[in-house]
Motif scaffolding. Structure first.
Motif, short mmCIF file in Angstrom:
data_model
loop_
_atom_site.label_atom_id
_atom_site.label_comp_id
_atom_site.label_asym_id
_atom_site.label_seq_id
_atom_site.Cartn_x
_atom_site.Cartn_y
_atom_site.Cartn_z
N LEU A 490 0.88 -0.98 0.37
CA LEU A 490 -0.02 -0.27 0.10
C LEU A 490 0.83 1.06 0.13
CD1 LEU A 490 -3.33 0.60 0.33
CD2 LEU A 490 -2.72 1.62 3.15
N VAL A 491 0.82 2.23 -1.20
CA VAL A 491 1.58 3.54 -1.03
C VAL A 491 0.74 4.64 -0.18
CG1 VAL A 491 3.24 4.89 -2.76
CG2 VAL A 491 2.74 2.52 -2.74
N THR A 492 1.16 5.16 0.09
CA THR A 492 0.16 6.44 0.72
C THR A 492 1.25 7.30 1.45
OG1 THR A 492 -2.20 6.48 2.25
CG2 THR A 492 0.21 5.60 2.94
N GLY A 493 0.06 8.64 2.08
CA GLY A 493 0.87 9.72 2.75
C GLY A 493 0.63 9.57 4.58
N PRO A 494 1.61 9.87 5.44
CA PRO A 494 1.27 9.63 6.16
C PRO A 494 0.14 10.84 6.97
CG PRO A 494 3.23 11.71 5.95
CD PRO A 494 2.64 10.76 5.03
N ASP A 495 -0.54 11.22 6.35
CA ASP A 495 -1.30 12.02 6.68
C ASP A 495 -2.63 10.80 7.09
OD1 ASP A 495 -1.19 11.64 4.10
OD2 ASP A 495 -2.65 13.75 4.06
N ILE A 496 -3.30 9.75 6.13
CA ILE A 496 -4.05 9.02 6.50
C ILE A 496 -3.74 7.91 7.06
CG2 ILE A 496 -5.88 10.23 4.54
CD1 ILE A 496 -5.12 8.54 2.47
N ILE A 497 -2.42 7.29 8.05
CA ILE A 497 -2.24 6.42 8.84
C ILE A 497 -3.53 6.28 9.54
CG2 ILE A 497 -0.66 5.80 10.04
CD1 ILE A 497 1.10 6.89 9.06
N PHE A 498 -4.08 7.17 10.35
CA PHE A 498 -5.22 6.62 10.92
C PHE A 498 -6.54 6.36 10.18
CE2 PHE A 498 -8.46 7.21 13.77
CZ PHE A 498 -8.50 5.45 14.61
N PHE A 499 -6.36 7.98 9.50
CA PHE A 499 -7.85 7.75 8.67
C PHE A 499 -7.87 6.45 7.72
CE2 PHE A 499 -7.05 12.97 8.89
CZ PHE A 499 -9.26 13.20 9.05
N TRP A 500 -7.39 5.57 7.20
CA TRP A 500 -7.44 5.04 6.03
C TRP A 500 -7.09 3.57 6.80
CZ3 TRP A 500 -5.12 4.31 0.91
CH2 TRP A 500 -6.19 3.69 -0.08
N VAL A 501 -5.58 3.65 6.77
CA VAL A 501 -4.47 2.33 6.84
C VAL A 501 -5.39 2.13 8.69
CG1 VAL A 501 -2.27 1.78 7.33
CG2 VAL A 501 -2.77 3.87 5.45
N ALA A 502 -4.58 2.46 9.47
CA ALA A 502 -5.48 1.59 10.64
C ALA A 502 -6.84 1.14 10.37
CB ALA A 502 -5.38 2.86 11.91
N ARG A 503 -7.76 1.15 9.70
CA ARG A 503 -8.94 1.10 9.74
C ARG A 503 -9.12 0.14 8.76
NH1 ARG A 503 -11.71 7.03 9.84
NH2 ARG A 503 -12.04 7.54 11.81
N MET A 504 -8.27 0.54 7.46
CA MET A 504 -8.14 -0.66 6.84
C MET A 504 -8.12 -2.44 7.21
SD MET A 504 -7.30 0.22 2.50
CE MET A 504 -5.89 1.31 2.80
N ILE A 505 -6.98 -1.76 8.24
CA ILE A 505 -6.04 -3.34 9.47
C ILE A 505 -7.97 -4.01 9.80
CG2 ILE A 505 -4.68 -3.75 10.48
CD1 ILE A 505 -3.05 -1.77 9.31
N PHE A 506 -8.15 -2.33 10.87
CA PHE A 506 -9.43 -2.88 11.79
C PHE A 506 -10.52 -4.42 10.47
CE2 PHE A 506 -9.59 1.49 13.84
CZ PHE A 506 -8.67 0.81 14.50
#
Length: 532
Positions: A490-506
């Motif tokens: 997954l390639v992304t910026g640090p501004d959405i680590i919680f918004f999106w990355v963590a939630r996809m992991i959930f």
């Protein structure tokens, strides 16, 4: 010697991209090769790509082309995000420019305008990605509000509700008076703001003495229901146990409560308590059984509950109330003061803490597996320094407010019964069946039921992205989800680590019992010379 013709990218790039498309060179189907899968962070349909998108998609393109050269079956899934708050704001602004107010339209009429807007502008982004040469599998293009993704979202809502993880209740939320919707904590940006500290006089009932209270928001005195001091503060030892004070201008008699929450060193050591408009005051209100008086309309103007200043805009009232307090001798002084104020990430206006009936997702059960997956390197964050950021967020996580007071988005699948209560169901027919069973009234019709007006937070759709693009929610064992999931990078910026990355992991750990990707590559943000 003849000079070669000048390179003309418009002709050359279009020629080769058309050739790639014609021969379906980027399309992938499951086969015997090793898969390599990337899902695009779906850009919002609200506008054009920016330089951050260029960086993000170039990195993905490099990775996916390298995988093809290694002989892997590379699949790069493109798509766009419906962006509830931002898109609705754009459509409302467009209609207003045409002399049409949203309030004059039915929900169905407004949604027709919204879909027209999406069809007109939403495709621009995908065309821009083609211009970049992005080697996406365009035959797999998804939209977070298309039929498959919408059904997936509603199925997950029903599943989590049945598991007891989704609940409805009145809670303190971040309220955006411009978009007129609740926001999650992660959608609030704190900025240093220069304002004033106002010192107000509260007269102790039955005496001539006053207590001075310092506040940055004097307008909220309209909702004061107590005054609080620290029980260890010697300055207030003279106050009787049953002391009451009179709220300035309002004339309301409220109790003095004693709690160690109050910082003796801040201001005068006395705190005005407004349970409806401050999260800490709300907790004090719960603890001491205080009344909550909501003084604001949804647009940030003052309502008529108190009978003072009705209809005034909140910041205009702040200026007016300063003058009025001073005129009657209830303003001790003001001081310049700098503090952090929360602003809506979506509309840029100052948020208001507000008590509101909302839907929430309980995070306690979901956080554990998602935290372990990263801390134990089932999912690698690159650079690794972001592990600490991720852990900090997860250790301080709060329940997720997933409802939004909008029309553009997936409507919450809850139906209210005429005699009270509600049922949660995938569709109206199922809701009617459940409503008849719950009420014991076989004569109920759909006309007797009322569906919840709110929609789900956009992130409640995009958190399913690595699963839903392969239709893994509706068809859990289909050949695509079996082959392509978990995805690779997954390639992304640090501004959405919680918004999106963590939630996809959930969602991956909960719905698939597997991590959604193996590696998260976090690149920098494109900034100007001032770091903006």
């Amino acid at each position: 010697m003849q000079i070669a013709d000048k390179y003309a990218p418009q002709q050359i790039e279009s020629k080769w991209y058309d050739y790639w498309m014609e021969h379906r060179l980027f399309h992938s189907e499951p086969d015997e090769r090793e898969p390599y899968t990337i899902v695009i962070p779906p850009p919002n349909v609200t506008g054009m790509l920016h330089m951050g998108h260029m960086l993000n998609n170039t990195l993905q393109d490099v990775l996916v082309r390298r995988a093809r050269m290694q002989g892997k079956n590379a699949c790069w899934v493109p798509g766009t995000d419906h962006a509830s708050i931002a898109t609705e704001a754009k459509v409302v602004a467009k209609l207003k420019a045409e002399g049409i107010e949203k309030s004059s339209l039915s929900r169905e009429e407004f949604l027709r305008h919204a879909w027209d807007w999406k069809e007109k502008y939403g495709g621009v982004i995908l065309q821009q990605l083609r211009k970049l040469g992005a080697s996406c599998d365009w035959e797999r293009t998804c939209f977070t509000m298309d039929e498959a993704r919408t059904e997936s979202v509603l199925r997950v809502f029903c599943d989590l509700y049945e598991k007891g993880l989704i609940y409805r209740g009145v809670r303190m939320v971040n309220w955006d008076p411009s978009a007129q919707t609740a926001l999650s904590d992660e959608e609030v940006v704190f900025k240093e703001s220069h304002g004033k500290l106002y010192y107000l006089r509260y007269r102790v009932e039955g005496t001539d003495r006053t207590i001075i209270v310092a506040t940055t928001r004097p307008e909220t005195i309209l909702g004061d229901t107590a005054l609080c001091v620290n029980p260890d503060d010697e300055r207030y030892a003279w106050l009787p146990k049953d002391a009451r004070v009179i709220v300035p201008l309002v004339g309301r008699s409220v109790p003095v409560i004693r709690d160690t929450y109050v910082d003796i060193a801040f201001g005068t050591g006395a705190l005005k308590v407004t349970p409806a408009h401050d999260v800490n005051d709300y907790m004090l209100g719960e603890k001491y059984g205080l009344e909550s008086i909501d003084i604001f309309n949804d647009d940030g103007t003052i309502n008529d509950k108190v009978g003072l200043y009705a209809g005034m805009e909140r910041f205009a009232l702040r200026k007016q109330i300063e003058k009025d307090l001073d005129a009657v001798g209830l303003l001790e002084k003001t001081e310049d003061y700098t503090n952090n104020v929360g602003y809506s990430e979506r509309t840029g206006v100052a948020i208001e803490p507000k008590l509101s009936m909302q839907w929430f997702l309980s995070m306690e059960k979901l956080a554990g597996p998602a935290t372990r997956a990263v801390l134990e390197d089932e999912i690698k964050l690159v650079p690794e320094k972001y592990k600490n950021t991720y852990r900090h967020w997860m250790e301080n996580i709060k329940d997720w407010c997933i409802s939004r007071q909008l029309w553009w988005g997936q409507r919450i699948p809850a139906w209210y019964l005429p005699q009270g209560g509600y049922v949660v169901a995938l569709n109206a027919d199922e809701a009617l069946e459940k409503a008849r069973a719950k009420s014991g009234d076989a004569s109920l019709t759909l006309a007797d039921l009322r569906q919840d007006e709110d929609v789900l937070d956009t992130w409640f759709s995009s958190w399913l992205w690595p699963i839903s693009v392969f239709d893994g929610i509706r068809r859990p064992n289909n050949k695509d989800i079996e082959y392509y999931y978990p995805t690779n990078d997954l390639v992304t910026g640090p501004d959405i680590i919680f918004f999106w990355v963590a939630r996809m992991i959930f969602s991956g750990m909960e719905q698939m019992k597997k991590e959604p990707f193996k590696t998260v590559l976090i690149h920098g943000l494109v900034r100007d010379d001032k770091g903006r």
